[in-house]
Design a protein around this motif. Structure first.
Motif, PDB file in Angstrom:
ATOM      1  N   GLN A 150       0.820  -1.206   0.000  1.00 25.22           N
ATOM      2  CA  GLN A 150       0.000   0.000   0.000  1.00 25.22           C
ATOM      3  C   GLN A 150       0.859   1.264   0.000  1.00 25.22           C
ATOM      4  O   GLN A 150       0.371   2.357  -0.284  1.00 25.22           O
ATOM      5  CB  GLN A 150      -0.914   0.032   1.239  1.00 25.22           C
ATOM      6  N   LEU A 151       2.137   1.097   0.319  1.00 25.59           N
ATOM      7  CA  LEU A 151       3.074   2.221   0.347  1.00 25.59           C
ATOM      8  C   LEU A 151       3.870   2.347  -0.948  1.00 25.59           C
ATOM      9  O   LEU A 151       4.684   3.260  -1.082  1.00 25.59           O
ATOM     10  CB  LEU A 151       4.033   2.061   1.530  1.00 25.59           C
ATOM     11  N   PHE A 152       3.638   1.438  -1.893  1.00 28.14           N
ATOM     12  CA  PHE A 152       4.399   1.468  -3.139  1.00 28.14           C
ATOM     13  C   PHE A 152       4.002   2.633  -4.040  1.00 28.14           C
ATOM     14  O   PHE A 152       4.688   2.923  -5.032  1.00 28.14           O
ATOM     15  CB  PHE A 152       4.221   0.163  -3.912  1.00 28.14           C
ATOM     16  N   TYR A 153       2.897   3.311  -3.717  1.00 31.58           N
ATOM     17  CA  TYR A 153       2.518   4.499  -4.476  1.00 31.58           C
ATOM     18  C   TYR A 153       3.508   5.632  -4.229  1.00 31.58           C
ATOM     19  O   TYR A 153       3.596   6.571  -5.019  1.00 31.58           O
ATOM     20  CB  TYR A 153       1.108   4.945  -4.094  1.00 31.58           C
ATOM     21  N   ILE A 154       4.249   5.539  -3.139  1.00 30.85           N
ATOM     22  CA  ILE A 154       5.278   6.533  -2.831  1.00 30.85           C
ATOM     23  C   ILE A 154       6.520   6.217  -3.660  1.00 30.85           C
ATOM     24  O   ILE A 154       6.955   5.064  -3.741  1.00 30.85           O
ATOM     25  CB  ILE A 154       5.617   6.509  -1.329  1.00 30.85           C
ATOM     26  N   SER A 196      -5.526   7.465   5.359  1.00 36.38           N
ATOM     27  CA  SER A 196      -6.363   7.068   6.480  1.00 36.38           C
ATOM     28  C   SER A 196      -6.233   5.580   6.782  1.00 36.38           C
ATOM     29  O   SER A 196      -6.909   5.060   7.660  1.00 36.38           O
ATOM     30  CB  SER A 196      -7.831   7.396   6.197  1.00 36.38           C
ATOM     31  N   PHE A 197      -5.344   4.907   6.044  1.00 39.98           N
ATOM     32  CA  PHE A 197      -5.135   3.475   6.242  1.00 39.98           C
ATOM     33  C   PHE A 197      -4.013   3.254   7.262  1.00 39.98           C
ATOM     34  O   PHE A 197      -3.064   4.031   7.345  1.00 39.98           O
ATOM     35  CB  PHE A 197      -4.782   2.823   4.899  1.00 39.98           C
ATOM     36  N   THR A 198      -4.115   2.187   8.045  1.00 41.23           N
ATOM     37  CA  THR A 198      -3.230   1.998   9.195  1.00 41.23           C
ATOM     38  C   THR A 198      -1.747   1.943   8.838  1.00 41.23           C
ATOM     39  O   THR A 198      -0.904   2.336   9.647  1.00 41.23           O
ATOM     40  CB  THR A 198      -3.607   0.721   9.964  1.00 41.23           C
ATOM     41  N   THR A 199      -1.412   1.464   7.654  1.00 52.04           N
ATOM     42  CA  THR A 199       0.001   1.372   7.270  1.00 52.04           C
ATOM     43  C   THR A 199       0.643   2.749   7.161  1.00 52.04           C
ATOM     44  O   THR A 199       1.870   2.874   7.216  1.00 52.04           O
ATOM     45  CB  THR A 199       0.148   0.624   5.929  1.00 52.04           C
ATOM     46  N   TYR A 200      -0.170   3.800   7.032  1.00 52.34           N
ATOM     47  CA  TYR A 200       0.324   5.175   6.940  1.00 52.34           C
ATOM     48  C   TYR A 200       0.310   5.888   8.295  1.00 52.34           C
ATOM     49  O   TYR A 200       0.658   7.063   8.368  1.00 52.34           O
ATOM     50  CB  TYR A 200      -0.527   5.974   5.945  1.00 52.34           C
ATOM     51  N   TYR A 201      -0.091   5.209   9.349  1.00 44.92           N
ATOM     52  CA  TYR A 201      -0.174   5.856  10.656  1.00 44.92           C
ATOM     53  C   TYR A 201       1.221   6.126  11.223  1.00 44.92           C
ATOM     54  O   TYR A 201       2.179   5.411  10.910  1.00 44.92           O
ATOM     55  CB  TYR A 201      -0.933   4.965  11.641  1.00 44.92           C
ATOM     56  N   ASP A 451     -10.023  -1.465   1.125  1.00 46.75           N
ATOM     57  CA  ASP A 451      -9.200  -0.546   1.908  1.00 46.75           C
ATOM     58  C   ASP A 451      -9.348   0.881   1.376  1.00 46.75           C
ATOM     59  O   ASP A 451      -9.223   1.838   2.121  1.00 46.75           O
ATOM     60  CB  ASP A 451      -7.728  -0.946   1.844  1.00 46.75           C
ATOM     61  N   PHE A 452      -9.562   0.998   0.078  1.00 43.13           N
ATOM     62  CA  PHE A 452      -9.864   2.286  -0.546  1.00 43.13           C
ATOM     63  C   PHE A 452     -10.672   1.995  -1.802  1.00 43.13           C
ATOM     64  O   PHE A 452     -10.696   0.850  -2.297  1.00 43.13           O
ATOM     65  CB  PHE A 452      -8.602   3.105  -0.850  1.00 43.13           C
ATOM     66  N   ASN A 453     -11.342   2.998  -2.313  1.00 36.84           N
ATOM     67  CA  ASN A 453     -12.359   2.779  -3.327  1.00 36.84           C
ATOM     68  C   ASN A 453     -11.789   2.815  -4.738  1.00 36.84           C
ATOM     69  O   ASN A 453     -12.052   3.738  -5.512  1.00 36.84           O
ATOM     70  CB  ASN A 453     -13.470   3.833  -3.176  1.00 36.84           C
ATOM     71  N   ASP A 454     -11.026   1.795  -5.089  1.00 31.43           N
ATOM     72  CA  ASP A 454     -10.470   1.698  -6.429  1.00 31.43           C
ATOM     73  C   ASP A 454     -10.211   0.222  -6.721  1.00 31.43           C
ATOM     74  O   ASP A 454      -9.753  -0.517  -5.839  1.00 31.43           O
ATOM     75  CB  ASP A 454      -9.162   2.489  -6.530  1.00 31.43           C
ATOM     76  N   PRO A 455     -10.481  -0.252  -7.947  1.00 30.17           N
ATOM     77  CA  PRO A 455     -10.296  -1.672  -8.266  1.00 30.17           C
ATOM     78  C   PRO A 455      -8.886  -2.184  -8.013  1.00 30.17           C
ATOM     79  O   PRO A 455      -8.699  -3.371  -7.726  1.00 30.17           O
ATOM     80  CB  PRO A 455     -10.636  -1.742  -9.767  1.00 30.17           C
ATOM     81  N   ASN A 457      -7.125  -1.934  -5.551  1.00 27.29           N
ATOM     82  CA  ASN A 457      -7.028  -2.465  -4.198  1.00 27.29           C
ATOM     83  C   ASN A 457      -7.329  -3.959  -4.146  1.00 27.29           C
ATOM     84  O   ASN A 457      -6.770  -4.687  -3.321  1.00 27.29           O
ATOM     85  CB  ASN A 457      -7.978  -1.700  -3.274  1.00 27.29           C
ATOM     86  N   PHE A 458      -8.213  -4.438  -5.022  1.00 22.75           N
ATOM     87  CA  PHE A 458      -8.568  -5.852  -5.052  1.00 22.75           C
ATOM     88  C   PHE A 458      -7.641  -6.657  -5.969  1.00 22.75           C
ATOM     89  O   PHE A 458      -7.562  -7.876  -5.841  1.00 22.75           O
ATOM     90  CB  PHE A 458     -10.018  -6.024  -5.506  1.00 22.75           C
ATOM     91  N   LEU A 459      -6.981  -5.981  -6.885  1.00 28.38           N
ATOM     92  CA  LEU A 459      -6.181  -6.685  -7.877  1.00 28.38           C
ATOM     93  C   LEU A 459      -4.710  -6.784  -7.508  1.00 28.38           C
ATOM     94  O   LEU A 459      -4.069  -7.815  -7.742  1.00 28.38           O
ATOM     95  CB  LEU A 459      -6.326  -5.994  -9.241  1.00 28.38           C
ATOM     96  N   GLU A 460      -4.161  -5.724  -6.907  1.00 31.59           N
ATOM     97  CA  GLU A 460      -2.712  -5.716  -6.699  1.00 31.59           C
ATOM     98  C   GLU A 460      -2.263  -6.681  -5.606  1.00 31.59           C
ATOM     99  O   GLU A 460      -1.076  -7.013  -5.527  1.00 31.59           O
ATOM    100  CB  GLU A 460      -2.217  -4.298  -6.391  1.00 31.59           C
TER     101      GLU A 460
END
Length: 548
Positions: A150-154, A196-201, A451-455, A457-460
């Motif tokens: 989930q942090l690979f967008y960075i 807002s996801f826990t991995t970013y806390y 986890d967030f509203n985008d496809p 999230n289910f595919l990656e």
């Protein structure tokens, strides 16, 4: 799993509103936290402490925001920790630990300004350095974060995680104590949602470095959320109290939340009916099929429309489920609507794709039931594996009456349609989750909530064989290449096509067999007010209070 950013037709379900899926705010909706004067509602006239009595179905595996991958842990973490963004009483995203943000027009650069009054539970200030430290720590392969992807967008995040880059090249920087800067690898319009996801806390660096087991004991957990954890009696109970250091404590009404671990859902429902618990059903515990039928007849059932998918998952590394045709045979022989009508009784739609239809990728699905084809595929698959008879396999499920009944129904159906005998077994959530994550199963049940509203999230989650949450160990280069291209595609239609093509491969290879989309049932309870069910699923207690 789990979270909170979808608004249309899965608007947050507030106990004070007592509504199901809606696109229209109710007339008696509470104002957002920033609008409601402190102290107007929620305190008993007697001045006695306000306590919410809650239950969960299994021991939270961890209180570490960077390690957690399950809903039980994340619900508890959201009591004690907070990210840059949170939700208001209507479930809509607002600033949390951050007081403001900016982004570049192309969504490749975000800057958050933190609140100067944000504190850790030990009184230390929460700074941008705490966020930078947490994100880089979660990307470190030694941390083994299941949600590191989930942090690979960075920018530089995936490279650091894979060992081809350095921590100092990851695009998250604390420019000063209260300014946090993100440089992304490609345009990411939904990036603010991710925060807002826990991995970013944030994480309290001194706590982590002084005690490797800090997240498993109440006395050593230092958080920055609306509550602090006072007690954790493993496999039995947890207790949280209102944090005296939280920046928005004036809008926290509850003095204490007492949580008991109850594996049997019928026991939990009895406690709710007897007044020993303040909530009945999701997200506290699951309602059994028998209970759902009775509550539905009484007109008290509410179903939260949180995007998610329940599926049969196959361990593609263990024969006979190494064979695609055998996986297809098991999937095509399932009568999904019968499971929904006879067991679930919540009216959720059957699933013929992995990505929820609400995300708009392919509402029509990719396959349909076909028993004759299933029998043919089973025969062909067994021949390819050199099998004269079907081997012994065990279907695995988490404790819970609904999943038990689904397991029994599938066991009977596969015997009838395919002529195969399977065994079934169950385990408490923590054991079940650990076994599935570590590949110690043949096949079984699995639920994934958005986890967030985008496809994506289910595919990656199935992009990399050893990637976080790839519990089926799916490995397909064409699939991986399509998703990698989608990350950098700025044309919305072309990006959607890339993800459509990827899901089509997933449903052709069938490492999992979708059963139905998610619908979370609970009972109306008029005395619990302003408890928020995140639009994507999960609990948020910050605004909740109990009327006596």
């Amino acid at each position: 799993m789990k979270k909170w950013l979808r608004v249309a037709c899965s608007t947050a379900l507030l106990a004070s509103l007592m509504i199901g899926c809606t696109t229209k705010p109710a007339e008696n909706a509470q104002p957002a936290a920033s609008q409601q004067p402190a102290g107007e509602t929620g305190k008993p006239a007697s001045g006695e402490p306000m306590v919410l009595h809650w239950s969960i179905t299994g021991e939270p595996p961890t209180m570490d925001p960077g390690i957690a991958t399950d809903a039980s842990s994340m619900d508890m973490i959201n009591l004690a920790f907070e990210g840059l963004t949170i939700v208001d009483r209507q479930g809509q995203m607002i600033n949390g630990t951050a007081e403001s943000f900016t982004n570049s027009p192309d969504f490749t650069h975000f800057t958050f300004t933190l609140r100067k009054d944000a504190k850790w539970s030990n009184g230390d200030p929460v700074t941008a350095h705490d966020f930078e430290y947490a994100i880089k720590r979660n990307l470190d392969p030694k941390t083994a974060s299941g949600y590191a992807y989930q942090l690979f967008y960075i920018k530089g995040g995936e490279e650091f995680f894979n060992g081809t880059g350095k921590a100092e090249d990851v695009g998250v920087k604390a420019k000063d104590d209260y300014t946090l800067d993100f440089t992304l690898r490609s345009p990411t319009p939904f990036f603010r949602e991710l925060t807002s996801f826990t991995t970013y806390y944030p994480l309290h660096k001194k706590t982590l470095e002084s005690n490797p087991k800090w997240a498993s004991d109440a006395s050593t957990i230092v958080g920055n959320g609306p509550f602090v954890i006072d007690q954790w009696e493993h496999k039995a109970k947890l207790a949280f109290s209102k944090s005296p250091t939280y920046w928005d404590q004036a809008n926290v009404k509850l003095d204490r939340i007492e949580i008991v671990v109850i594996e049997d859902n019928n026991t939990a429902l009895s406690m709710f009916e007897n007044g020993d618990l303040d909530w009945g059903g999701y997200p506290s515990f699951g309602l059994s099929p028998d209970a759902i039928g009775q509550i539905k007849e009484q007109g008290k059932l509410v179903v939260a429309d949180n995007p998610g998918t329940k599926a049969v998952i196959f361990n593609t590394q263990k024969p006979p489920f190494t064979n695609k045709k055998i996986r297809q045979a098991f999937s095509y022989s399932i009568e999904r609507q019968q499971l929904i009508d006879n067991i679930l009784q919540t009216g959720v739609p059957p699933a013929y794709g992995w990505v929820p239809t609400s995300m708009g990728l392919n509402p029509d699905g990719y396959f349909k039931e076909d028993i004759d084809k299933a029998r043919q595929l089973l025969a062909e698959g067994m021949k390819e594996l050199g099998l004269s008879e079907f081997p012994k396999v065990t279907y695995y499920y988490d404790t819970g009456e609904t999943d038990k009944k689904i397991a029994q129904a599938l066991q009977d159906e596969w015997k009838k349609t395919l002529g195969v005998n399977i065994e079934i077994r169950t385990a408490e959530w923590k054991v079940f989750n650990d076994d599935v994550q570590n590949g110690k199963y043949d096949f079984g049940i699995w639920l994934w909530g958005a986890d967030f509203n985008d496809p994506i999230n289910f595919l990656e989650m199935y992009k990399d064989k050893e990637g976080g949450n790839n519990v089926v160990r799916f490995d397909n280069k064409e699939y991986r290449d399509l998703l990698n291209k989608s990350y950098y595609e700025t044309d919305a239609a072309k990006r959607k096509q890339l993800m459509f093509d990827a899901e089509k491969i997933l449903m052709e290879e069938m490492p999992l067999a979708p059963l139905h989309f998610r619908g979370n049932a609970y009972v109306k309870n008029d005395k619990v007010k302003d408890f928020v069910i995140f639009p994507l699923g999960g609990s948020y207690f910050k605004y909740a209070y109990v009327e006596k």
